[in-house]
Design a protein around this motif. Structure first.
Motif, PDB file in Angstrom:
ATOM      1  N   MET A  53       0.763  -1.189  -0.063  1.00  0.00           N
ATOM      2  CA  MET A  53      -0.049   0.085   0.091  1.00  0.00           C
ATOM      3  C   MET A  53       0.931   1.385   0.032  1.00  0.00           C
ATOM      4  O   MET A  53       0.569   2.271  -0.745  1.00  0.00           O
ATOM      5  CB  MET A  53      -1.135   0.090   1.171  1.00  0.00           C
ATOM      6  CG  MET A  53      -1.918  -1.004   1.044  1.00  0.00           C
ATOM      7  SD  MET A  53      -2.797  -1.175   2.633  1.00  0.00           S
ATOM      8  CE  MET A  53      -3.509   0.574   3.100  1.00  0.00           C
ATOM      9  N   HIS A  54       1.984   1.071   0.824  1.00  0.00           N
ATOM     10  CA  HIS A  54       2.797   2.407   0.823  1.00  0.00           C
ATOM     11  C   HIS A  54       3.321   2.633  -0.546  1.00  0.00           C
ATOM     12  O   HIS A  54       3.659   3.792  -0.971  1.00  0.00           O
ATOM     13  CB  HIS A  54       3.938   2.100   1.884  1.00  0.00           C
ATOM     14  CG  HIS A  54       5.013   3.062   2.034  1.00  0.00           C
ATOM     15  ND1 HIS A  54       4.806   4.492   2.273  1.00  0.00           N
ATOM     16  CD2 HIS A  54       6.333   2.831   1.481  1.00  0.00           C
ATOM     17  CE1 HIS A  54       5.927   5.112   2.173  1.00  0.00           C
ATOM     18  NE2 HIS A  54       6.987   4.181   1.812  1.00  0.00           N
ATOM     19  N   GLU A  55       3.956   1.559  -1.121  1.00  0.00           N
ATOM     20  CA  GLU A  55       4.760   1.673  -2.514  1.00  0.00           C
ATOM     21  C   GLU A  55       3.808   2.178  -3.442  1.00  0.00           C
ATOM     22  O   GLU A  55       4.122   3.143  -4.318  1.00  0.00           O
ATOM     23  CB  GLU A  55       5.220   0.390  -2.819  1.00  0.00           C
ATOM     24  CG  GLU A  55       6.344  -0.124  -2.281  1.00  0.00           C
ATOM     25  CD  GLU A  55       6.870  -1.557  -2.770  1.00  0.00           C
ATOM     26  OE1 GLU A  55       6.310  -2.312  -3.575  1.00  0.00           O
ATOM     27  OE2 GLU A  55       7.967  -2.239  -1.961  1.00  0.00           O
ATOM     28  N   ARG A  56       2.278   1.675  -3.471  1.00  0.00           N
ATOM     29  CA  ARG A  56       1.314   2.251  -4.414  1.00  0.00           C
ATOM     30  C   ARG A  56       1.186   3.774  -4.259  1.00  0.00           C
ATOM     31  O   ARG A  56       1.050   4.501  -5.166  1.00  0.00           O
ATOM     32  CB  ARG A  56       0.213   1.461  -4.477  1.00  0.00           C
ATOM     33  CG  ARG A  56       0.078   0.056  -5.053  1.00  0.00           C
ATOM     34  CD  ARG A  56      -0.971  -0.717  -5.026  1.00  0.00           C
ATOM     35  NE  ARG A  56      -1.021  -1.879  -5.203  1.00  0.00           N
ATOM     36  CZ  ARG A  56      -1.861  -3.023  -4.750  1.00  0.00           C
ATOM     37  NH1 ARG A  56      -2.590  -2.988  -4.040  1.00  0.00           N
ATOM     38  NH2 ARG A  56      -1.414  -4.540  -5.287  1.00  0.00           N
ATOM     39  N   SER A  57       1.095   4.200  -2.928  1.00  0.00           N
ATOM     40  CA  SER A  57       0.793   5.496  -2.424  1.00  0.00           C
ATOM     41  C   SER A  57       1.803   6.350  -3.128  1.00  0.00           C
ATOM     42  O   SER A  57       1.693   7.559  -3.529  1.00  0.00           O
ATOM     43  CB  SER A  57       0.623   5.729  -1.059  1.00  0.00           C
ATOM     44  OG  SER A  57       0.520   6.966  -0.547  1.00  0.00           O
ATOM     45  N   MET A  58       3.360   5.829  -2.784  1.00  0.00           N
ATOM     46  CA  MET A  58       4.301   6.757  -3.420  1.00  0.00           C
ATOM     47  C   MET A  58       4.360   6.742  -4.822  1.00  0.00           C
ATOM     48  O   MET A  58       4.592   7.918  -5.186  1.00  0.00           O
ATOM     49  CB  MET A  58       5.477   6.096  -2.867  1.00  0.00           C
ATOM     50  CG  MET A  58       5.650   6.092  -1.347  1.00  0.00           C
ATOM     51  SD  MET A  58       5.620   7.621  -0.570  1.00  0.00           S
ATOM     52  CE  MET A  58       7.084   8.519  -1.222  1.00  0.00           C
ATOM     53  N   GLU A  59       3.977   5.783  -5.454  1.00  0.00           N
ATOM     54  CA  GLU A  59       3.870   6.022  -6.790  1.00  0.00           C
ATOM     55  C   GLU A  59       2.987   6.857  -7.540  1.00  0.00           C
ATOM     56  O   GLU A  59       3.160   7.782  -8.369  1.00  0.00           O
ATOM     57  CB  GLU A  59       3.651   4.487  -7.714  1.00  0.00           C
ATOM     58  CG  GLU A  59       4.888   3.264  -7.283  1.00  0.00           C
ATOM     59  CD  GLU A  59       4.345   2.069  -7.780  1.00  0.00           C
ATOM     60  OE1 GLU A  59       3.270   1.726  -8.216  1.00  0.00           O
ATOM     61  OE2 GLU A  59       5.092   1.176  -7.675  1.00  0.00           O
ATOM     62  N   GLN A  60       1.640   6.890  -6.978  1.00  0.00           N
ATOM     63  CA  GLN A  60       0.902   7.687  -6.977  1.00  0.00           C
ATOM     64  C   GLN A  60       1.186   9.305  -6.847  1.00  0.00           C
ATOM     65  O   GLN A  60       0.791   9.983  -7.657  1.00  0.00           O
ATOM     66  CB  GLN A  60      -0.377   7.340  -6.431  1.00  0.00           C
ATOM     67  CG  GLN A  60      -1.041   6.174  -6.885  1.00  0.00           C
ATOM     68  CD  GLN A  60      -2.390   6.021  -6.024  1.00  0.00           C
ATOM     69  OE1 GLN A  60      -2.591   6.342  -4.820  1.00  0.00           O
ATOM     70  NE2 GLN A  60      -3.042   4.733  -6.521  1.00  0.00           N
ATOM     71  N   MET A  61       1.888   9.465  -5.714  1.00  0.00           N
ATOM     72  CA  MET A  61       2.281  10.851  -5.430  1.00  0.00           C
ATOM     73  C   MET A  61       3.535  11.152  -6.570  1.00  0.00           C
ATOM     74  O   MET A  61       3.495  12.240  -7.063  1.00  0.00           O
ATOM     75  CB  MET A  61       2.940  10.800  -4.166  1.00  0.00           C
ATOM     76  CG  MET A  61       2.022  10.479  -3.061  1.00  0.00           C
ATOM     77  SD  MET A  61       2.489  10.641  -1.246  1.00  0.00           S
ATOM     78  CE  MET A  61       3.703  12.085  -1.202  1.00  0.00           C
ATOM     79  N   ASP A  62       4.292  10.360  -6.816  1.00  0.00           N
ATOM     80  CA  ASP A  62       5.099  10.571  -7.793  1.00  0.00           C
ATOM     81  C   ASP A  62       4.738  11.034  -9.316  1.00  0.00           C
ATOM     82  O   ASP A  62       4.920  12.016 -10.119  1.00  0.00           O
ATOM     83  CB  ASP A  62       6.171   9.507  -8.130  1.00  0.00           C
ATOM     84  CG  ASP A  62       7.261   9.130  -7.100  1.00  0.00           C
ATOM     85  OD1 ASP A  62       7.138  10.232  -6.113  1.00  0.00           O
ATOM     86  OD2 ASP A  62       7.775   8.149  -7.061  1.00  0.00           O
ATOM     87  N   THR A  63       3.604  10.268  -9.647  1.00  0.00           N
ATOM     88  CA  THR A  63       2.686  10.413 -10.858  1.00  0.00           C
ATOM     89  C   THR A  63       2.239  11.759 -10.885  1.00  0.00           C
ATOM     90  O   THR A  63       2.099  12.733 -11.650  1.00  0.00           O
ATOM     91  CB  THR A  63       1.562   9.474 -11.088  1.00  0.00           C
ATOM     92  OG1 THR A  63       2.264   8.290 -11.276  1.00  0.00           O
ATOM     93  CG2 THR A  63       0.903   9.705 -12.539  1.00  0.00           C
ATOM     94  N   ARG A  64       1.335  11.926  -9.662  1.00  0.00           N
ATOM     95  CA  ARG A  64       0.821  13.422  -9.608  1.00  0.00           C
ATOM     96  C   ARG A  64       1.948  14.521  -9.720  1.00  0.00           C
ATOM     97  O   ARG A  64       1.661  15.673 -10.259  1.00  0.00           O
ATOM     98  CB  ARG A  64      -0.061  13.655  -8.162  1.00  0.00           C
ATOM     99  CG  ARG A  64      -0.972  12.611  -8.155  1.00  0.00           C
ATOM    100  CD  ARG A  64      -1.773  12.757  -6.730  1.00  0.00           C
ATOM    101  NE  ARG A  64      -3.038  11.840  -6.720  1.00  0.00           N
ATOM    102  CZ  ARG A  64      -3.026  11.100  -5.677  1.00  0.00           C
ATOM    103  NH1 ARG A  64      -2.171  11.402  -4.633  1.00  0.00           N
ATOM    104  NH2 ARG A  64      -3.671  10.272  -5.433  1.00  0.00           N
ATOM    105  N   ALA A  65       2.954  14.391  -8.853  1.00  0.00           N
ATOM    106  CA  ALA A  65       4.016  15.429  -8.856  1.00  0.00           C
ATOM    107  C   ALA A  65       4.543  15.702 -10.289  1.00  0.00           C
ATOM    108  O   ALA A  65       4.781  16.698 -10.864  1.00  0.00           O
ATOM    109  CB  ALA A  65       5.281  14.993  -8.175  1.00  0.00           C
ATOM    110  N   ALA A  66       4.642  14.526 -11.172  1.00  0.00           N
ATOM    111  CA  ALA A  66       5.247  14.674 -12.771  1.00  0.00           C
ATOM    112  C   ALA A  66       4.059  15.305 -13.232  1.00  0.00           C
ATOM    113  O   ALA A  66       4.592  16.268 -14.195  1.00  0.00           O
ATOM    114  CB  ALA A  66       5.355  13.249 -13.207  1.00  0.00           C
TER     115      ALA A  66
END
Length: 81
Positions: A53-66
């Motif tokens: 869950m943490h990894e998915r959340s971090m990936e989503q945050m990276d996508t939003r930031a990009a």
């Protein structure tokens, strides 16, 4: 991720997240209040789920930031005068 799971120290108590009792769990967090501290422990399966869950959340945050960065660097379209 298996190496990460093996790095935790496990003991036999209850998992805070699932109904498993008397299973190997590890301390994942302590919650402090005026009354003292409560330790939350999770079994291997729940630790794995929480890490995923943490990894998915971090990936989503990276996508939003990009996406946000891409929008910021786009020049606004201007119509000719």
């Amino acid at each position: 991720m298996g190496v990460l799971l093996a790095a935790y120290q496990y003991e036999l108590v209850c998992c805070f997240r699932c109904p498993r009792k008397g299973t190997q769990v590890t301390r994942i967090v302590g919650i402090t209040s005026w009354d003292g501290e409560t330790t939350l422990c999770a079994c291997r399966e729940c630790v794995q789920e929480l890490l995923t869950m943490h990894e998915r959340s971090m990936e989503q945050m990276d996508t939003r930031a990009a996406r946000s960065t891409a929008r910021t660097h786009q020049s606004p379209s201007r119509s000719p005068p």
